[in-house]
Structure formats: C-alpha cells, structure tokens
Design a protein around this motif. Structure first.
Motif, PDB file in Angstrom:
ATOM      1  N   CYS A 122     -17.900  -1.605 -51.855  1.00 44.94           N
ATOM      2  CA  CYS A 122     -16.622  -1.776 -51.156  1.00 44.94           C
ATOM      3  C   CYS A 122     -16.083  -3.184 -51.367  1.00 44.94           C
ATOM      4  O   CYS A 122     -14.885  -3.381 -51.556  1.00 44.94           O
ATOM      5  CB  CYS A 122     -16.787  -1.475 -49.668  1.00 44.94           C
ATOM      6  SG  CYS A 122     -17.172   0.255 -49.347  1.00 44.94           S
ATOM      7  N   HIS A 135     -14.500  -3.458 -54.788  1.00 46.51           N
ATOM      8  CA  HIS A 135     -13.200  -2.820 -54.948  1.00 46.51           C
ATOM      9  C   HIS A 135     -12.127  -3.452 -54.083  1.00 46.51           C
ATOM     10  O   HIS A 135     -10.969  -3.499 -54.481  1.00 46.51           O
ATOM     11  CB  HIS A 135     -13.308  -1.333 -54.605  1.00 46.51           C
ATOM     12  CG  HIS A 135     -13.726  -0.501 -55.780  1.00 46.51           C
ATOM     13  ND1 HIS A 135     -12.977  -0.388 -56.922  1.00 46.51           N
ATOM     14  CD2 HIS A 135     -14.822   0.268 -55.997  1.00 46.51           C
ATOM     15  CE1 HIS A 135     -13.586   0.408 -57.791  1.00 46.51           C
ATOM     16  NE2 HIS A 135     -14.719   0.815 -57.247  1.00 46.51           N
ATOM     17  N   LEU A 136     -12.500  -3.878 -52.914  1.00 48.66           N
ATOM     18  CA  LEU A 136     -11.475  -4.347 -51.977  1.00 48.66           C
ATOM     19  C   LEU A 136     -11.328  -5.869 -51.995  1.00 48.66           C
ATOM     20  O   LEU A 136     -10.313  -6.390 -51.526  1.00 48.66           O
ATOM     21  CB  LEU A 136     -11.801  -3.871 -50.557  1.00 48.66           C
ATOM     22  CG  LEU A 136     -11.774  -2.343 -50.406  1.00 48.66           C
ATOM     23  CD1 LEU A 136     -12.316  -1.927 -49.054  1.00 48.66           C
ATOM     24  CD2 LEU A 136     -10.361  -1.817 -50.601  1.00 48.66           C
ATOM     25  N   THR A 196     -13.056  -6.955 -44.189  1.00 49.30           N
ATOM     26  CA  THR A 196     -12.396  -5.657 -44.328  1.00 49.30           C
ATOM     27  C   THR A 196     -13.241  -4.717 -45.169  1.00 49.30           C
ATOM     28  O   THR A 196     -13.471  -3.558 -44.791  1.00 49.30           O
ATOM     29  CB  THR A 196     -11.013  -5.844 -44.969  1.00 49.30           C
ATOM     30  OG1 THR A 196     -10.249  -6.736 -44.173  1.00 49.30           O
ATOM     31  CG2 THR A 196     -10.298  -4.522 -45.078  1.00 49.30           C
ATOM     32  N   ALA A 197     -13.696  -5.232 -46.295  1.00 49.06           N
ATOM     33  CA  ALA A 197     -14.530  -4.407 -47.164  1.00 49.06           C
ATOM     34  C   ALA A 197     -15.792  -3.964 -46.424  1.00 49.06           C
ATOM     35  O   ALA A 197     -16.229  -2.814 -46.558  1.00 49.06           O
ATOM     36  CB  ALA A 197     -14.891  -5.191 -48.422  1.00 49.06           C
ATOM     37  N   VAL A 231     -12.519   3.852 -50.103  1.00 50.09           N
ATOM     38  CA  VAL A 231     -11.875   2.682 -50.682  1.00 50.09           C
ATOM     39  C   VAL A 231     -10.435   3.010 -51.049  1.00 50.09           C
ATOM     40  O   VAL A 231      -9.510   2.242 -50.779  1.00 50.09           O
ATOM     41  CB  VAL A 231     -12.675   2.212 -51.910  1.00 50.09           C
ATOM     42  CG1 VAL A 231     -11.853   1.276 -52.765  1.00 50.09           C
ATOM     43  CG2 VAL A 231     -13.955   1.527 -51.456  1.00 50.09           C
ATOM     44  N   ALA A 275      -8.370   3.071 -48.005  1.00 52.62           N
ATOM     45  CA  ALA A 275      -8.093   1.726 -47.497  1.00 52.62           C
ATOM     46  C   ALA A 275      -7.006   1.063 -48.327  1.00 52.62           C
ATOM     47  O   ALA A 275      -6.121   0.386 -47.790  1.00 52.62           O
ATOM     48  CB  ALA A 275      -9.374   0.888 -47.513  1.00 52.62           C
ATOM     49  N   GLN A 276      -7.063   1.285 -49.635  1.00 49.37           N
ATOM     50  CA  GLN A 276      -6.036   0.684 -50.488  1.00 49.37           C
ATOM     51  C   GLN A 276      -4.682   1.324 -50.233  1.00 49.37           C
ATOM     52  O   GLN A 276      -3.662   0.648 -50.156  1.00 49.37           O
ATOM     53  CB  GLN A 276      -6.435   0.844 -51.962  1.00 49.37           C
ATOM     54  CG  GLN A 276      -7.548  -0.117 -52.354  1.00 49.37           C
ATOM     55  CD  GLN A 276      -8.135   0.202 -53.704  1.00 49.37           C
ATOM     56  OE1 GLN A 276      -8.123   1.358 -54.141  1.00 49.37           O
ATOM     57  NE2 GLN A 276      -8.681  -0.802 -54.371  1.00 49.37           N
ATOM     58  N   ASP A 314      -2.848  -5.219 -51.639  1.00 50.14           N
ATOM     59  CA  ASP A 314      -4.039  -4.375 -51.669  1.00 50.14           C
ATOM     60  C   ASP A 314      -4.974  -4.817 -52.764  1.00 50.14           C
ATOM     61  O   ASP A 314      -6.076  -4.335 -52.879  1.00 50.14           O
ATOM     62  CB  ASP A 314      -3.635  -2.916 -51.872  1.00 50.14           C
ATOM     63  CG  ASP A 314      -2.962  -2.699 -53.202  1.00 50.14           C
ATOM     64  OD1 ASP A 314      -3.122  -1.624 -53.781  1.00 50.14           O
ATOM     65  OD2 ASP A 314      -2.275  -3.636 -53.684  1.00 50.14           O
TER      66      ASP A 314
END
Lengths: 330, 191
Positions: free
Chosen positions: B35, B38-39, B48-49, B86, B89-90, B107
C-alpha cells in the motif's frame, strides 16, 4: 551507469539479462544488497527500505479496529466523530451493501494538515488521530462495521481463548489481551462462584490475579481489581482477599478462622461437598486492597499439610509442615 | 514461522485462531509495503497508506473463510484485495479532488519533502516512486510485488494471471525502462 539508451521497446534481447534481472529482483525482494553500479537497482533498494520504515513499530501497534473498539468509548472526545460524519457520508451514502473495500478513504485528503503534523512527529501518529481515522472507516464501511463487531467481541472480553480472533488480540495487542483475559477469567470466576463451585472460583480468581499483574492501564486495572474483590466477596469466607483466597478454604474439620493475617493453616481440601457458606457480597475485601501475592499455589493436599506460602509462617502456626515449609522466618 | 504458508492458510480458513493470528502477522508487513508503494507518502507520511493496509488486512480476514472455495493462490487472494483497496483509495482521492480542488491532495505520491532528515533519507526512494508512475500499470504492479512485497515471480504471476515466465520477461522490461528513466533523471537532476 545506465545500460545505454534502450529503444522505446526496451526488450531484453538476451536471456542472460532476464536471468540476471530475476536474480536482482529476488535479491531486492528479500532485502538483499544490490550492486552499486546499477543506479536503478540502487534506487529500488532505497525505495524498498523506505517503504519498510517504521514497519516494526507498526506491527507492534494494535490493529486500528481494536483501538477503535476498545479505546474509543473512553478516549475519544465526543465532538470528533460527528465532525467527520458529513465527510464520510458524502462518498459512501449506502454502506449497507457496499463491498468491503468501499470505505471512506477519501476522507484522508480532507485533513492534509493532520498528515503533515503526523509527519512531523514521526511515523507514529498520535493515538487520537489514529482512532479518528478509524472512526471514519467504521462509520463509512459496512465491512469495517462487521469487523469492528468482531473487535467489540475482543474488546468486551467475550473473546474467550476459543474465539477465532482471540489469538489476534494476543498477538497484536497483548496489553489489551491481558486485560480482556483477566476480565474473562473474572467472569468465569463469578459464574463459578454463583454456581457454588467455590474451588474453581478460587482457582480462577488466582489466575485472574496473575493476569491482572500484567495490566498496565491503571484505570482498567482498578476496575478489574474491584470486580475481583466483588467476586471474592461472593465466596464463603471472603476474608481471604488480602491473601490468596485458596489458602482459607472452608475446612470442615479445622477451625474456620477468617483472620486475614494468619491464613497459614490453609489446607485446601478438594471438597466439592463443602456446604456453601453465607454469601458476603460486601464483606471484608476492601476495594483498596492491593493485588494479592500471586505465588501461592493451590495444593489439593491432605487437610493437615499446610500449603506452602511465600509469607513467612507466623508464630502461631500450630503444625510445622514437615518438608514443604519454604524457609524459617527471618 | 516454520509452518508452511499453505498449511497456515488452510488452518486459518477453517477458523483456527492461532493460525489466523500467525498468518496475519506474516502477511501484514508485505501488505503495508504494498500500500505504501502504491499510495506513497501523503503530507510526508505513510499514514494514509498504512490505513489502507489495515483495511486490506481486515478485508482479508473477513474473506478468509471463503478462501478455500476460490481455489486461487493465496498471494493472489491477498494482493487482489489489496489492489482493489488501493484503487479505491486512489479513486476516492480523485473524487475528492474534483469536489474540493483547492485543498485536495494529488492521488499521486506526494513529492514535497517532509521533515528534513526524512527528505534526505528518502530522496532516492521519492525519485523512484516518481519513476514508477511512468511505467505501465502492469510493469508497476510487477515491480511493486517483486520488490516492495518481495513475492517470487511465480506468485506474482498468480496475482496477475500470468505465467512465471511471462512475469520474468515483463520484469526485465520494466527494469530496463526504469534504468532508462533513472539515467534520465540523473541527467536532469544530478543527485
């Protein structure tokens, strides 16, 4: 430093490259080192290490759902959840049937200053922030609610050592687990006491006592101690709270002396036929009584052999134990 | 940690509590790294991740009893859940962007330096994170799963529905692309 400008296709023509790259990625993936000459690999390694930053501490932290459920009711200021309610409602108006991953994650960007503040204090955000985020999920997602339900089970102490998520509690938040375990044991003890199974109740109380010693949270420990005192009061001869209760089991043959300072005659008959004494709910066990010494063991020994205690036997002890006396008084 | 994962999974799927806990402890770091990869950092931090990673873990636990019926490799099971989370979230960040463009965060990984020591320590990491954004989605996912999570090529293939050989070819291309990009950034922004 680079492998030369590859054309836009960037197709590795050589099978050896594929093998070398596979080995390189295996090394990167397993935390190994990479050749310093490969700039990209070096950056990948730095990236990988950065991703793992603080991961150990994170793993030691409780899962937020546990935090939410266990710590929320007392710790969360009342204003915070409502403050975020509209934000959560915006992206996910119908949480009832939403897939588990449809959560209010978009709440996060709404509070960039919080994140920046978190960054300033390091990887470990303040508990309040964390639980507030958790509230977001909990409100915004059916799945979170579902799992939070499981979390409630843990937090409420219904998570018996047999329940599916219990070991997770143990592994992820041992402190809460100890408290919950104590609570659970006390509940069992209370049940046993009200059923008249006093020996079992004492045994459970003793276990709760030991567990309680590991609970660090003062207010929680105090509540648990009070509960322990209450349950102890349900036992016949409840006077035994200041010393381990097992040492003053009602002995049909012996003098039922409830003196709390000299429980040394303390034979523990494994008698299930002991007539239950009168309940003394508000008896001698005072709420301020410290945790009793947990090292005394219950021994189903014959009535004339005193059970070994760590307390030096006071003088009036009539029967000197043959072997099991730990040490003479100083 | 000596119990094979397959056995752990099977025991956890049948609600063995000890196995469930062990499985979660084993998987959680990889999910967190996934996560984060990616984030990225938001506002300089991975919080957040990490929150998304928790959601992944919880969703995984919730879906675990149904796992056996699906007959997929377990890594595929976990990291498809993770990929969904993920992506959500994006998307959510994107949606928020359109609602409140002024305060919104991108994002994409946040490239603004956080606290100074962090910025220094993660300079290469930040740059790589930026380069990853230039890869194709599949290549990026392969790099993340191989390097950030540390899955072997076979399991990456299970996640992506590719053969292990195809993963090895693709990862070489991804690496080659990254090397080119890294060379470019070196030229542009000497470290």
């Amino acid at each position: 430093m680079t492998d030369g400008p590859l054309t836009s296709g960037e197709r590795p023509t050589d099978l050896a490259d594929v093998v070398a790259d596979t080995l390189l990625l295996d090394a990167l993936g397993s935390g190994g080192t990479v050749p310093a000459t490969d700039r990209a690999a070096w950056m990948l390694a730095a990236w990988r290490d950065d991703l793992a930053a603080g991961l150990d501490e994170l793993a030691a932290q409780p899962l937020p759902v546990g935090t939410a459920v266990v710590a929320q009711p007392e710790a969360e200021p009342a204003g915070e959840p409502t403050e975020l309610l509209p934000v959560v409602a915006l992206p996910e108006p119908a949480p009832g049937v939403a897939p588990p991953w449809h959560v209010g994650a978009d709440v996060e960007p709404a509070t960039p200053h919080d994140e920046a503040a978190d960054a300033l204090v390091g990887a470990d955000p303040r508990p309040g922030r964390r639980s507030r985020r958790v509230v977001n999920w909990t409100l915004g997602s059916a799945a979170a609610l579902l799992v939070a339900g499981t979390g409630i089970v843990i937090g409420a102490g219904h998570a018996t050592p047999g329940s599916p998520l219990w070991p997770i509690t143990r592994a992820m938040y041992p402190e809460q687990a100890d408290a919950a375990d104590t609570e659970h044991t006390l509940a069992l003890a209370r049940l046993a006491a009200s059923d008249g199974r006093y020996d079992e109740a004492r045994r459970l109380l003793k276990r709760a006592e030991t567990l309680l010693g590991r609970v660090d949270d003062p207010s929680r420990a105090r509540r648990l101690r009070e509960e322990m005192a209450t349950v102890t009061g349900m036992l016949p001869q409840g006077a035994a709270v200041s010393t381990p209760s097992a040492t003053s089991t009602p002995d049909p043959a012996g003098p039922a002396d409830p003196s709390p300072t000299a429980p040394a005659e303390a034979p523990v008959p494994r008698s299930t036929t002991v007539p239950p004494g009168p309940k003394r709910p508000g008896g001698p066990p005072g709420p301020g009584v410290p945790i009793p010494i947990p090292t005394v063991t219950v021994t189903p020994s014959p009535p004339h052999v005193p059970s070994p205690t760590t307390q030096p036997s006071p003088d009036p002890d009539p029967s000197v134990p043959p072997v099991t006396l730990p040490s003479p008084p100083l | 940690m000596t119990v094979p994962e397959a056995e752990l999974v099977s025991r956890a799927a049948s609600s063995d509590p000890v196995a469930t806990a062990a499985l979660l402890a084993r998987l959680r770091p990889g999910v967190v790294r996934y996560c984060r990869a990616h984030l990225g950092r938001v506002g300089g931090a991975y919080t957040t991740a990490d929150d998304v990673a928790q959601e992944v873990c919880l969703a995984m636990l919730g879906a675990l009893p149904r796992y056996r019926d699906e007959g997929r490799p377990f890594a595929a099971f976990v990291y498809r859940i993770a990929a969904n989370k993920v992506a959500d979230a994006q998307r959510a960040a994107m949606r928020h962007l359109s609602i409140a463009p002024v305060d919104a965060l991108p994002d994409r990984p946040d490239l603004t330096p956080g606290p100074e020591q962090q910025a220094v320590a993660t300079d290469d990491a930040r740059r790589l994170s930026m380069l990853l954004g230039k890869l194709s989605a599949t290549h990026r996912e392969i790099i993340v799963l191989r390097v950030a999570v540390g899955l072997p090529a076979e399991e990456v293939g299970g996640v992506l529905g590719m053969s292990a050989a195809a993963v090895r070819m693709a990862q070489s291309r991804a690496l080659a692309h990254l090397r080119t990009l890294a060379g470019d950034t070196l030229d542009e922004v000497p470290a």
